[in-house]
Enzyme design. Structure first.
Site, PDB file in Angstrom:
ATOM      1  N   SER A  42       0.821  -1.223   0.000  1.00  0.00           N
ATOM      2  CA  SER A  42       0.000   0.000   0.000  1.00  0.00           C
ATOM      3  C   SER A  42       0.847   1.263   0.000  1.00  0.00           C
ATOM      4  O   SER A  42       0.313   2.371   0.027  1.00  0.00           O
ATOM      5  CB  SER A  42      -0.931   0.000   1.224  1.00  0.00           C
ATOM      6  OG  SER A  42      -0.182  -0.134   2.418  1.00  0.00           O
ATOM      7  N   ASN A  48      -2.382  -2.441  13.417  1.00  0.00           N
ATOM      8  CA  ASN A  48      -3.834  -2.263  13.434  1.00  0.00           C
ATOM      9  C   ASN A  48      -4.267  -1.010  14.180  1.00  0.00           C
ATOM     10  O   ASN A  48      -5.143  -0.274  13.716  1.00  0.00           O
ATOM     11  CB  ASN A  48      -4.519  -3.499  14.034  1.00  0.00           C
ATOM     12  CG  ASN A  48      -4.218  -4.747  13.223  1.00  0.00           C
ATOM     13  OD1 ASN A  48      -3.597  -4.665  12.162  1.00  0.00           O
ATOM     14  ND2 ASN A  48      -4.631  -5.904  13.717  1.00  0.00           N
ATOM     15  N   THR A  69     -39.320  27.705 -10.007  1.00  0.00           N
ATOM     16  CA  THR A  69     -39.584  26.328  -9.569  1.00  0.00           C
ATOM     17  C   THR A  69     -39.813  25.567 -10.885  1.00  0.00           C
ATOM     18  O   THR A  69     -40.341  26.160 -11.842  1.00  0.00           O
ATOM     19  CB  THR A  69     -40.826  26.211  -8.655  1.00  0.00           C
ATOM     20  OG1 THR A  69     -41.963  26.630  -9.403  1.00  0.00           O
ATOM     21  CG2 THR A  69     -40.704  27.060  -7.398  1.00  0.00           C
ATOM     22  N   HIS A  70     -39.390  24.347 -10.955  1.00  0.00           N
ATOM     23  CA  HIS A  70     -39.485  23.558 -12.200  1.00  0.00           C
ATOM     24  C   HIS A  70     -38.778  24.248 -13.373  1.00  0.00           C
ATOM     25  O   HIS A  70     -39.188  24.075 -14.524  1.00  0.00           O
ATOM     26  CB  HIS A  70     -40.947  23.290 -12.588  1.00  0.00           C
ATOM     27  CG  HIS A  70     -41.785  22.766 -11.455  1.00  0.00           C
ATOM     28  ND1 HIS A  70     -41.955  21.424 -11.197  1.00  0.00           N
ATOM     29  CD2 HIS A  70     -42.488  23.414 -10.489  1.00  0.00           C
ATOM     30  CE1 HIS A  70     -42.725  21.274 -10.142  1.00  0.00           C
ATOM     31  NE2 HIS A  70     -43.060  22.467  -9.682  1.00  0.00           N
ATOM     32  N   SER A 100     -12.362  26.530 -26.946  1.00  0.00           N
ATOM     33  CA  SER A 100     -12.532  25.301 -27.721  1.00  0.00           C
ATOM     34  C   SER A 100     -11.378  25.176 -28.704  1.00  0.00           C
ATOM     35  O   SER A 100     -10.887  26.173 -29.228  1.00  0.00           O
ATOM     36  CB  SER A 100     -13.861  25.364 -28.469  1.00  0.00           C
ATOM     37  OG  SER A 100     -13.817  24.509 -29.600  1.00  0.00           O
ATOM     38  N   ASN A 127     -16.195  28.482 -22.622  1.00  0.00           N
ATOM     39  CA  ASN A 127     -16.989  27.472 -21.928  1.00  0.00           C
ATOM     40  C   ASN A 127     -16.816  27.542 -20.413  1.00  0.00           C
ATOM     41  O   ASN A 127     -15.717  27.787 -19.930  1.00  0.00           O
ATOM     42  CB  ASN A 127     -16.578  26.073 -22.409  1.00  0.00           C
ATOM     43  CG  ASN A 127     -16.884  25.861 -23.881  1.00  0.00           C
ATOM     44  OD1 ASN A 127     -17.883  26.379 -24.388  1.00  0.00           O
ATOM     45  ND2 ASN A 127     -16.028  25.140 -24.566  1.00  0.00           N
ATOM     46  N   TYR A 141      -9.452  -6.323  12.970  1.00  0.00           N
ATOM     47  CA  TYR A 141      -8.832  -5.890  11.720  1.00  0.00           C
ATOM     48  C   TYR A 141      -8.928  -6.975  10.647  1.00  0.00           C
ATOM     49  O   TYR A 141      -8.713  -8.153  10.905  1.00  0.00           O
ATOM     50  CB  TYR A 141      -7.354  -5.524  11.930  1.00  0.00           C
ATOM     51  CG  TYR A 141      -6.716  -5.028  10.644  1.00  0.00           C
ATOM     52  CD1 TYR A 141      -6.837  -3.697  10.258  1.00  0.00           C
ATOM     53  CD2 TYR A 141      -6.049  -5.905   9.784  1.00  0.00           C
ATOM     54  CE1 TYR A 141      -6.298  -3.243   9.064  1.00  0.00           C
ATOM     55  CE2 TYR A 141      -5.506  -5.454   8.582  1.00  0.00           C
ATOM     56  CZ  TYR A 141      -5.637  -4.130   8.225  1.00  0.00           C
ATOM     57  OH  TYR A 141      -5.116  -3.692   7.042  1.00  0.00           O
ATOM     58  N   GLN A 187      -7.719  -1.888   4.421  1.00  0.00           N
ATOM     59  CA  GLN A 187      -6.723  -1.101   3.686  1.00  0.00           C
ATOM     60  C   GLN A 187      -7.381  -0.319   2.524  1.00  0.00           C
ATOM     61  O   GLN A 187      -6.849   0.684   2.073  1.00  0.00           O
ATOM     62  CB  GLN A 187      -5.637  -2.039   3.141  1.00  0.00           C
ATOM     63  CG  GLN A 187      -4.515  -1.349   2.407  1.00  0.00           C
ATOM     64  CD  GLN A 187      -3.321  -2.277   2.216  1.00  0.00           C
ATOM     65  OE1 GLN A 187      -2.640  -2.632   3.169  1.00  0.00           O
ATOM     66  NE2 GLN A 187      -3.089  -2.701   0.994  1.00  0.00           N
ATOM     67  N   LYS A 226      -8.398   3.800   2.257  1.00  0.00           N
ATOM     68  CA  LYS A 226      -7.562   4.989   2.041  1.00  0.00           C
ATOM     69  C   LYS A 226      -7.731   5.659   0.689  1.00  0.00           C
ATOM     70  O   LYS A 226      -7.929   6.873   0.610  1.00  0.00           O
ATOM     71  CB  LYS A 226      -6.085   4.636   2.266  1.00  0.00           C
ATOM     72  CG  LYS A 226      -5.788   4.405   3.725  1.00  0.00           C
ATOM     73  CD  LYS A 226      -4.397   3.855   3.939  1.00  0.00           C
ATOM     74  CE  LYS A 226      -4.356   3.064   5.215  1.00  0.00           C
ATOM     75  NZ  LYS A 226      -5.299   1.896   5.228  1.00  0.00           N
TER      76      LYS A 226
HETATM   77  N1  ARG Z   1      -1.356  -1.234   5.270  1.00  0.00           N
HETATM   78  C1  ARG Z   1      -2.287  -1.727   6.241  1.00  0.00           C
HETATM   79  C2  ARG Z   1      -3.621  -0.968   6.126  1.00  0.00           C
HETATM   80  O1  ARG Z   1      -3.599   0.040   5.491  1.00  0.00           O
HETATM   81  C3  ARG Z   1      -1.730  -1.547   7.598  1.00  0.00           C
HETATM   82  C4  ARG Z   1      -2.268  -2.482   8.594  1.00  0.00           C
HETATM   83  C5  ARG Z   1      -1.818  -3.853   8.329  1.00  0.00           C
HETATM   84  N2  ARG Z   1      -2.225  -4.712   9.395  1.00  0.00           N
HETATM   85  C6  ARG Z   1      -2.189  -6.062   9.261  1.00  0.00           C
HETATM   86  N3  ARG Z   1      -2.594  -6.738  10.272  1.00  0.00           N
HETATM   87  N4  ARG Z   1      -1.812  -6.615   8.143  1.00  0.00           N
HETATM   88  O2  ARG Z   1      -4.625  -1.336   6.634  1.00  0.00           O
END
Ligand code: ARG
Length: 475
Positions: free
Chosen positions: A22, A109, A154-155, A276, A284, A316, A321, A324
């Site tokens: 990630s 976690n 309205t409308h 354009s 525009n 967890y 993940q 995000k």
């Molecule tokens: N990259 C993980 C997330 O965004 C971090 C937590 C990972 N925890 C685990 N038990 N694998 O959630």
């Protein structure tokens, strides 16, 4: 560098690593991760889990890392899985095995959700500052047009004339509710999950209250399982951001319509328009269209996170993940959009004459006739009927309401004496709507004044919260 290994006899397959990695999107959590690590370090030191020498060395290394991350001289590498493992690598590069001590009593976690809460608070405060700036641009613009009349719809049909200042100022009310939502959200989000560990708390003498205080949270978790599983604050923030997006989309639609040659009410500044590639004459309103269009992805991000959370077991799970990217995307989208829309609003000029000429069209004064009769004790249903008859007569003879003769009016209802002429003008109609929150220019001026006062109060409140957050990050 993997954060485990003891019980594994094989390395992760490339596909496993590629899927679970990630770092490409969570690296932006680095400053918050370092700050929360320092809070955790503080309790490991005060409780005696770490010696003062170790704690001192780790804190110094974390501070260095903070500066290097900000400068871009410490960066993730291909083998880092996520922000937490990259920073632990950084620490180990500075301190050797000592760098791994910080993991005591903490899991990714509780760590990841602590970081994300800090990120969320920081960025929702930034969104609030942008909303406040936009609200003030709306109110400034609205105050220029308090005494200008325009058709109200309205409308998308002419309904009743309104003060154009009233029409513009309505948007400030919607954003005031968004600001309220952010403030409510801040209070609910200000709960530290740090110390919950993997899910069950810790046997080490941690002090969640102390880490919570160090990070500027109002309180700490009551249930460690809930603490690592809860992403309500992400979903709620995404709702707030979607609602803001929906409000912006309605501004976008309005501006697009008003800038069309059919309406030609709005003259959007060149700085906030595009041309354009083929039609040289074109100008525009792309900002307005993007304001309308981007609401789609904001709502999509909310749905994506809610769907991910639905039915998810506690505590967890790696599914989490997936909280995000949608969240970061909504924040980034609005931080791009809000300043552009603010600029567009504050530089748009409106054609007062054109709007005023359009205000009485479409028999928008018909309600005035009915209200006039009601004030003469005629039941509203009868009054409505009489006003309708006036409109029908005008339509069949191609006239406007004020062009009916005295005798025609009296023939429709004897109570329609010459006094009705006073309300058969846009000016009369506008100034008669003095009920609270109504469109009479006096009420609109009061409304805008009160909204400006609230805007300044929000500005002070958010500036204060922002500087306390910055102080915490820097301490
Ligand atoms: N990259 C993980 C997330 O965004 C971090 C937590 C990972 N925890 C685990 N038990 N694998 O959630």
């Amino acid at each position: 560098m993997a954060l485990w290994g003891g019980r594994f006899s094989q390395n992760a397959a490339d596909a496993t690593f590629a899927l679970s990695r990630s770092i490409d999107f969570d690296w932006r959590l680095a400053p918050y991760d370092i700050r929360s690590s320092r809070a955790h370090l503080g309790v490991l030191a005060t409780s005696g889990v770490l010696s003062p020498e170790d704690a001192h060395a780790i804190d110094a290394a974390l501070r260095e890392l903070y500066v290097e991350v900000a400068k871009g001289s410490f960066l993730p590498i291909a083998t880092d899985e996520d922000v937490h493992s990259a920073l632990e690598r950084g620490l180990s590069e500075k301190l050797g095995a000592r760098g791994g001590s910080l993991r005591a009593g903490r899991s990714r976690n509780d760590q990841v959700t602590t970081d994300l809460r800090l990120f969320a608070i920081d960025h929702m405060l930034e969104i609030a500052r942008e909303i406040i700036a936009m609200q003030s641009a709306i109110l400034e613009k609205a105050s220029e047009y308090i005494n200008d009349s325009a058709p109200g719809f309205t409308h998308i049909q002419h309904a009743q004339p309104v003060s154009f200042g009233h029409e513009l100022a309505k948007h400030a009310q919607a954003f005031a509710r968004d600001l309220d939502r952010i403030k409510d959200w801040l209070a609910r989000t200000s709960v530290s999950p740090l110390g919950a560990g993997a899910l069950a708390g810790s046997s080490l003498p941690l002090d969640p209250q102390a880490t919570s205080r160090a990070l500027g949270f109002d309180s700490h978790f009551a249930n460690s399982i809930d603490a690592v599983s809860d992403r309500d604050y992400v979903a709620e923030a995404l709702f707030i951001l979607s609602m803001i997006g929906v409000h912006l989309s309605r501004i976008g639609e309005e501006w697009t319509l008003w800038a069309s040659s059919e309406f030609a009410w709005a003259k959007v500044s060149d700085a906030y328009s595009t041309g354009s590639s083929i039609m040289p004459q074109k100008k525009n309103p792309d900002i307005a269209e993007l304001a309308r269009g981007k609401s789609g992805r904001l709502v999509g991000n909310l749905v994506s996170v809610l769907t991910m959370l639905k039915g998810l077991p506690f505590a967890y799970n790696r599914d989490l993940q997936e909280d995000k990217e949608p969240f970061f995307d909504s924040i980034d989208t609005l931080l791009l959009l809000l300043p552009a829309v603010t600029g567009m609003i504050s530089t748009t000029e409106f054609d007062r004459e054109k709007m005023a000429l359009a205000a009485p069209l479409g028999f928008s004064l018909a309600t005035e006739i009915a209200d006039y009769l009601v004030l003469k004790k005629i039941p509203f249903a009868t009054a409505h009927e009489a006003a309708g008859a006036c409109v029908a007569l005008c339509e069949s003879s191609n006239r406007l309401l004020h062009q009916l003769s005295d005798s025609e009016l009296v023939a429709i209802n004897p109570a329609l004496d010459e006094g009705v002429r006073a309300v058969l003008t846009v000016h009369g109609a506008l100034h008669s709507r003095t009920s609270a929150g109504g469109t009479s220019p006096t009420r609109v001026a009061e409304q805008i004044k009160a909204a400006m006062k609230n805007n300044i109060a929000s500005k002070l409140d958010i500036a204060d919260k922002s500087s306390r957050f910055m102080e915490m990050m820097g301490s």
